[in-house]
Design a protein around this motif. Structure first.
Motif, PDB file in Angstrom:
ATOM      1  N   SER A 131      38.491  33.034  24.331  1.00  0.00           N
ATOM      2  CA  SER A 131      39.543  32.028  24.942  1.00  0.00           C
ATOM      3  C   SER A 131      40.956  32.654  25.435  1.00  0.00           C
ATOM      4  O   SER A 131      42.041  32.297  26.300  1.00  0.00           O
ATOM      5  N   ASP A 132      41.322  34.063  24.770  1.00  0.00           N
ATOM      6  CA  ASP A 132      42.476  34.538  25.115  1.00  0.00           C
ATOM      7  C   ASP A 132      42.366  35.693  26.136  1.00  0.00           C
ATOM      8  O   ASP A 132      43.256  36.353  26.481  1.00  0.00           O
ATOM      9  N   THR A 133      41.257  35.487  26.982  1.00  0.00           N
ATOM     10  CA  THR A 133      41.132  36.241  27.964  1.00  0.00           C
ATOM     11  C   THR A 133      42.065  36.179  29.189  1.00  0.00           C
ATOM     12  O   THR A 133      42.088  34.887  29.487  1.00  0.00           O
ATOM     13  N   ARG A 134      42.648  37.353  29.655  1.00  0.00           N
ATOM     14  CA  ARG A 134      43.805  36.891  30.649  1.00  0.00           C
ATOM     15  C   ARG A 134      42.978  36.500  32.124  1.00  0.00           C
ATOM     16  O   ARG A 134      41.551  37.341  32.277  1.00  0.00           O
ATOM     17  N   GLN A 135      43.620  35.845  32.894  1.00  0.00           N
ATOM     18  CA  GLN A 135      42.815  35.395  34.299  1.00  0.00           C
ATOM     19  C   GLN A 135      43.712  35.762  35.323  1.00  0.00           C
ATOM     20  O   GLN A 135      44.923  35.481  35.227  1.00  0.00           O
ATOM     21  N   LEU A 136      43.489  36.647  36.130  1.00  0.00           N
ATOM     22  CA  LEU A 136      44.035  36.564  37.600  1.00  0.00           C
ATOM     23  C   LEU A 136      43.124  36.309  38.641  1.00  0.00           C
ATOM     24  O   LEU A 136      42.521  37.286  39.451  1.00  0.00           O
ATOM     25  N   PRO A 137      43.341  35.233  39.260  1.00  0.00           N
ATOM     26  CA  PRO A 137      42.694  35.005  40.530  1.00  0.00           C
ATOM     27  C   PRO A 137      43.559  35.436  41.776  1.00  0.00           C
ATOM     28  O   PRO A 137      44.582  35.481  41.931  1.00  0.00           O
ATOM     29  N   ILE A 138      42.787  36.123  42.664  1.00  0.00           N
ATOM     30  CA  ILE A 138      43.621  36.728  43.983  1.00  0.00           C
ATOM     31  C   ILE A 138      42.729  35.739  45.069  1.00  0.00           C
ATOM     32  O   ILE A 138      41.487  36.179  45.424  1.00  0.00           O
ATOM     33  N   ALA A 139      43.445  35.250  46.033  1.00  0.00           N
ATOM     34  CA  ALA A 139      42.668  34.406  46.878  1.00  0.00           C
ATOM     35  C   ALA A 139      43.179  34.803  48.415  1.00  0.00           C
ATOM     36  O   ALA A 139      42.536  34.309  49.229  1.00  0.00           O
ATOM     37  N   GLN A 140      44.209  35.523  48.588  1.00  0.00           N
ATOM     38  CA  GLN A 140      44.859  35.672  49.899  1.00  0.00           C
ATOM     39  C   GLN A 140      45.091  37.205  50.478  1.00  0.00           C
ATOM     40  O   GLN A 140      45.704  37.295  51.454  1.00  0.00           O
ATOM     41  N   LEU A 141      44.000  37.974  49.890  1.00  0.00           N
ATOM     42  CA  LEU A 141      44.367  39.641  50.554  1.00  0.00           C
ATOM     43  C   LEU A 141      42.940  39.731  51.264  1.00  0.00           C
ATOM     44  O   LEU A 141      42.643  41.059  51.646  1.00  0.00           O
ATOM     45  N   GLY A 142      42.260  38.711  51.465  1.00  0.00           N
ATOM     46  CA  GLY A 142      40.852  39.031  52.206  1.00  0.00           C
ATOM     47  C   GLY A 142      40.269  40.236  51.654  1.00  0.00           C
ATOM     48  O   GLY A 142      39.690  40.450  50.640  1.00  0.00           O
ATOM     49  N   CYS A 143      39.912  41.123  52.703  1.00  0.00           N
ATOM     50  CA  CYS A 143      39.058  42.147  52.364  1.00  0.00           C
ATOM     51  C   CYS A 143      39.550  43.410  51.640  1.00  0.00           C
ATOM     52  O   CYS A 143      39.203  43.995  50.875  1.00  0.00           O
TER      53      CYS A 143
END
Length: 375
Positions: A131-143
């Motif tokens: 549950s303490d896993t860090r989350q880093l979503p990246i949506a806008q860098l494309g390829c």
């Protein structure tokens, strides 16, 4: 041993969907759908010149060509991601000889659908991550996001020694097909992009693969409109400027500078993992870096067999290097992803050959979800 104390990018796992469309089928579709298009011959020639033999898509082509609306498409994205990502993650963890609860951060990259909370939250809740896993979503860098994910994982491991980071790339480019977009860039894209899911682990300690030593980013000034999305009620409309294939001329010196800052000659490295945006990108970079075309064979194979699979390209090209037996232990190499901005995400490091001890077998690690094709 060289590279033993550095964060190491382990062998990726890659899956492509079961539905296949060949270049011949793509060309025939284009001719049927755009008979009266004034630039049809140019579009067909450009598609032929991509060198893409086939692509894999998450739905049959008849369904892909229909547009049920942005809401339905995004629902399909979420359903398909939850169906297809877990098995790929299990195999990436197995490749790294780690269990889910040994992962300290998850970086999720995708530019073909949207979820909030990110799929990272769903993975933590359903796959045994802490549950303490860090989350880093990246949506806008494309390829470029594949390279960016690797670089941010490197940074995290450097800041938090002995940590482990899971990278997940989920790209369903077919869900971005827009039947009303008839410019040449859109028609070319309709014959270039494919769908794929990829995952890999960066181990902060141990592991075999690409030992990450230095990374960098670079944006070519005033090119932000060369690759972009127009976001409309019908979803994401991809825009591709005809100047994009010329970008290797300004980016090749940046790659040279990164290697040189590390004491290496970019023309004399042991391996190259390069984003396969198209054949001219690879051809030009070969010429500007003064390397043989065979140096980019893994990227060319990804392009030929899967098309441009966006942020997953660099992970698949790296997987192909692993399948070939890897590079000699200690061999220097470079990895680079290119995308909107125009942005380059680059890393250099040495090949680390000795595998880490395997942990106890992961639950379900050997199972594959139905309807997937092994990469």
């Amino acid at each position: 041993m060289k590279g033993r104390g550095m964060p190491t990018l382990c062998e990726p796992a890659v899956e492509v969907p079961e539905h296949v469309i060949t270049q011949e089928e793509t060309l025939a579709l284009a001719e049927r759908q755009h008979t009266d298009h004034p630039q049809l011959k140019l579009a067909l020639r450009l598609i032929r010149n991509t060198g893409v033999s086939k692509r894999h898509i998450i739905q049959p082509i008849e369904q892909t060509l229909r547009h049920p609306g942005f809401e339905d498409r995004n629902r399909t994205y979420e359903e398909q991601a939850k169906r297809r990502v877990p098995d790929v993650v299990r195999r990436a963890l197995d490749n790294a000889r780690l269990a889910a609860d040994e992962i300290d951060a998850i970086i999720y990259v995708s530019c073909t659908g949207f979820m909030m909370p990110s799929l990272t939250a769903w993975l933590i809740n359903h796959m045994g991550f802490r549950s303490d896993t860090r989350q880093l979503p990246i949506a806008q860098l494309g390829c470029a996001a594949g390279g960016a994910a690797i670089n941010r994982a490197h940074d995290f491991c450097a800041a938090h020694p002995r940590s482990n980071v899971l990278i997940v790339s989920c790209e369903f480019c077919s869900l971005c097909y827009q039947p009303t977009d008839l410019d040449i860039g859109s028609l070319l894209s309709d014959g270039l992009f494919g769908d794929a899911v990829a995952a890999a682990v960066v181990r902060g300690e141990g592991g075999s693969g690409l030992g990450l030593e230095r990374n960098a980013s670079y944006l070519i000034p005033h090119t932000e409109d060369w690759i972009s999305y127009a976001v409309k009620s019908t979803g994401f409309h991809f825009r591709l400027d005809k100047r994009v294939p010329t970008t290797m001329e300004p980016l090749a010196p940046v790659l040279r500078e990164l290697a040189s800052a590390h004491g290496w000659d970019a023309s004399r490295l042991g391996f190259y993992i390069i984003h396969a945006g198209g054949p001219r990108i690879l051809d030009d970079l070969c010429r500007f870096l003064q390397v043989e075309p065979d140096a980019f064979r893994h990227s060319r194979a990804t392009l030929t067999q899967y098309g441009n699979i966006a942020s997953a390209v660099v992970l698949d090209a790296l997987r192909r290097l692993f399948r070939e037996g890897g590079a000699p232990d200690g061999a220097p190499g470079i990895l680079a992803g290119f995308g909107p901005g125009i942005t380059a995400e680059m890393a250099v490091g040495r090949w680390v050959g000795a595998p880490a001890p395997r942990v106890a077998a992961l639950s379900g690690a050997g199972r594959r979800a139905p309807g997937l094709v092994g990469g």
